[in-house]
Scaffold this motif. Structure first.
Motif, PDB file in Angstrom:
ATOM      1  N   GLY A  14      36.241  30.371  38.021  1.00  0.00           N
ATOM      2  CA  GLY A  14      37.742  30.647  37.443  1.00  0.00           C
ATOM      3  C   GLY A  14      37.689  31.092  35.821  1.00  0.00           C
ATOM      4  N   ILE A  15      36.524  30.873  35.241  1.00  0.00           N
ATOM      5  CA  ILE A  15      36.470  31.215  33.653  1.00  0.00           C
ATOM      6  C   ILE A  15      36.271  32.736  33.843  1.00  0.00           C
ATOM      7  CG2 ILE A  15      34.995  31.106  31.815  1.00  0.00           C
ATOM      8  CD1 ILE A  15      34.690  28.202  32.329  1.00  0.00           C
ATOM      9  N   VAL A  16      35.344  33.218  34.780  1.00  0.00           N
ATOM     10  CA  VAL A  16      35.046  34.696  34.677  1.00  0.00           C
ATOM     11  C   VAL A  16      36.278  35.352  35.326  1.00  0.00           C
ATOM     12  CG1 VAL A  16      33.695  36.587  36.084  1.00  0.00           C
ATOM     13  CG2 VAL A  16      32.761  34.576  35.205  1.00  0.00           C
ATOM     14  N   SER A  17      37.006  34.847  36.214  1.00  0.00           N
ATOM     15  CA  SER A  17      38.283  35.467  36.506  1.00  0.00           C
ATOM     16  C   SER A  17      39.398  35.591  35.626  1.00  0.00           C
ATOM     17  CB  SER A  17      38.752  35.074  37.833  1.00  0.00           C
ATOM     18  OG  SER A  17      39.938  35.528  38.306  1.00  0.00           O
ATOM     19  N   LEU A  18      39.581  34.435  34.860  1.00  0.00           N
ATOM     20  CA  LEU A  18      40.580  34.612  33.986  1.00  0.00           C
ATOM     21  C   LEU A  18      40.218  35.349  32.743  1.00  0.00           C
ATOM     22  CD1 LEU A  18      41.860  30.773  34.325  1.00  0.00           C
ATOM     23  CD2 LEU A  18      42.903  32.750  34.875  1.00  0.00           C
ATOM     24  N   SER A  19      38.763  35.257  32.151  1.00  0.00           N
ATOM     25  CA  SER A  19      38.852  36.180  31.186  1.00  0.00           C
ATOM     26  C   SER A  19      38.878  37.756  31.304  1.00  0.00           C
ATOM     27  CB  SER A  19      37.163  35.948  30.761  1.00  0.00           C
ATOM     28  OG  SER A  19      36.329  36.107  31.725  1.00  0.00           O
ATOM     29  N   CYS A  20      38.443  38.313  32.730  1.00  0.00           N
ATOM     30  CA  CYS A  20      38.463  39.547  32.982  1.00  0.00           C
ATOM     31  C   CYS A  20      40.008  39.962  33.097  1.00  0.00           C
ATOM     32  CB  CYS A  20      38.000  39.933  34.403  1.00  0.00           C
ATOM     33  SG  CYS A  20      36.027  39.752  34.145  1.00  0.00           S
ATOM     34  N   ILE A  21      40.623  38.982  33.583  1.00  0.00           N
ATOM     35  CA  ILE A  21      42.211  39.377  33.588  1.00  0.00           C
ATOM     36  C   ILE A  21      43.007  39.409  32.309  1.00  0.00           C
ATOM     37  CG2 ILE A  21      44.363  38.327  34.367  1.00  0.00           C
ATOM     38  CD1 ILE A  21      43.002  37.545  36.893  1.00  0.00           C
ATOM     39  N   LEU A  22      42.506  38.506  31.644  1.00  0.00           N
ATOM     40  CA  LEU A  22      43.043  38.257  30.096  1.00  0.00           C
ATOM     41  C   LEU A  22      42.598  39.442  29.045  1.00  0.00           C
ATOM     42  CD1 LEU A  22      44.481  36.565  28.106  1.00  0.00           C
ATOM     43  CD2 LEU A  22      42.613  35.708  27.535  1.00  0.00           C
ATOM     44  N   GLY A  52      39.279  40.486  41.939  1.00  0.00           N
ATOM     45  CA  GLY A  52      38.125  40.248  43.020  1.00  0.00           C
ATOM     46  C   GLY A  52      37.087  39.188  42.692  1.00  0.00           C
ATOM     47  N   SER A  53      36.962  38.851  41.458  1.00  0.00           N
ATOM     48  CA  SER A  53      35.881  37.750  41.278  1.00  0.00           C
ATOM     49  C   SER A  53      36.462  36.254  41.542  1.00  0.00           C
ATOM     50  CB  SER A  53      35.405  37.674  39.803  1.00  0.00           C
ATOM     51  OG  SER A  53      36.696  37.409  38.819  1.00  0.00           O
ATOM     52  N   GLY A  54      38.012  36.359  41.390  1.00  0.00           N
ATOM     53  CA  GLY A  54      38.571  35.257  41.766  1.00  0.00           C
ATOM     54  C   GLY A  54      38.645  35.159  43.248  1.00  0.00           C
ATOM     55  N   GLY A  55      38.954  36.077  43.996  1.00  0.00           N
ATOM     56  CA  GLY A  55      38.879  36.083  45.551  1.00  0.00           C
ATOM     57  C   GLY A  55      37.421  35.914  45.975  1.00  0.00           C
ATOM     58  N   ALA A  56      36.261  36.411  45.581  1.00  0.00           N
ATOM     59  CA  ALA A  56      35.020  36.067  45.962  1.00  0.00           C
ATOM     60  C   ALA A  56      34.959  34.553  45.735  1.00  0.00           C
ATOM     61  CB  ALA A  56      34.118  36.907  45.166  1.00  0.00           C
ATOM     62  N   GLY A  57      35.271  33.995  44.553  1.00  0.00           N
ATOM     63  CA  GLY A  57      35.078  32.559  44.241  1.00  0.00           C
ATOM     64  C   GLY A  57      35.782  31.679  45.338  1.00  0.00           C
ATOM     65  N   VAL A  58      37.070  32.094  45.483  1.00  0.00           N
ATOM     66  CA  VAL A  58      37.650  31.384  46.793  1.00  0.00           C
ATOM     67  C   VAL A  58      36.875  31.448  48.201  1.00  0.00           C
ATOM     68  CG1 VAL A  58      40.054  31.454  48.050  1.00  0.00           C
ATOM     69  CG2 VAL A  58      39.941  31.518  45.786  1.00  0.00           C
TER      70      VAL A  58
END
Length: 148
Positions: A14-22, A52-58
């Protein structure tokens, strides 16, 4: 269910995904020079990496949950139903199957000895010593092979 693992991976992804999106949003809408054409592709790549990282996390967390369910289902006791009452035991009996003679109550085991517990002590240095010995052996074999 491995709750600690799920929470840890969820927070990490979540942190990686949100930081990339932000970061992508900030690069896209942030101030930059008028002739800087690198910002739009960078923003798009950051947004895609975040999604992509959020989807991989899910997917990974879903796999962990599915694996935990399968393990829990396998750990349950499964008794095969039998049609009718249990039959009588075989004529030769089954009382001593798998037990050594000394545990049957007959005294010492025949044949020169009885079952004994064996143990071995391994220290932490045994592994590195073995690997070092094998490396030296390989080096010596390479030197001998090169001189022939």
């Amino acid at each position: 269910m491995p709750v600690r693992e799920i929470i840890g991976k969820g927070l990490g992804f979540g942190i990686v995904s949100l930081s990339c999106i932000l970061g992508g949003v900030l690069v896209f809408y942030g101030p930059h020079a008028y002739n800087d054409y690198f910002n739009v592709p960078l923003a798009i790549v950051l947004l895609l990496m975040g999604v992509g990282s959020g989807g991989a996390g899910v997917l990974i967390i879903g796999g962990i949950i599915a694996d935990a369910r399968v393990r829990r289902r396998e750990a349950r006791l499964q008794v095969t139903p039998r049609p009718g009452p249990a039959g009588p035991p075989p004529a030769w009996g089954m009382g001593d199957v798998g037990r050594p003679p000394s545990e049957r109550g007959g005294g010492a085991a025949g044949g020169g000895g009885g079952p004994r517990l064996m143990s071995i002590a391994v220290s932490n240095i045994d592994g590195p010593l073995l690997i070092g010995f094998l490396l030296i052996w390989t080096l010596v074999a390479c030197i001998i092979g090169a001189t022939r």
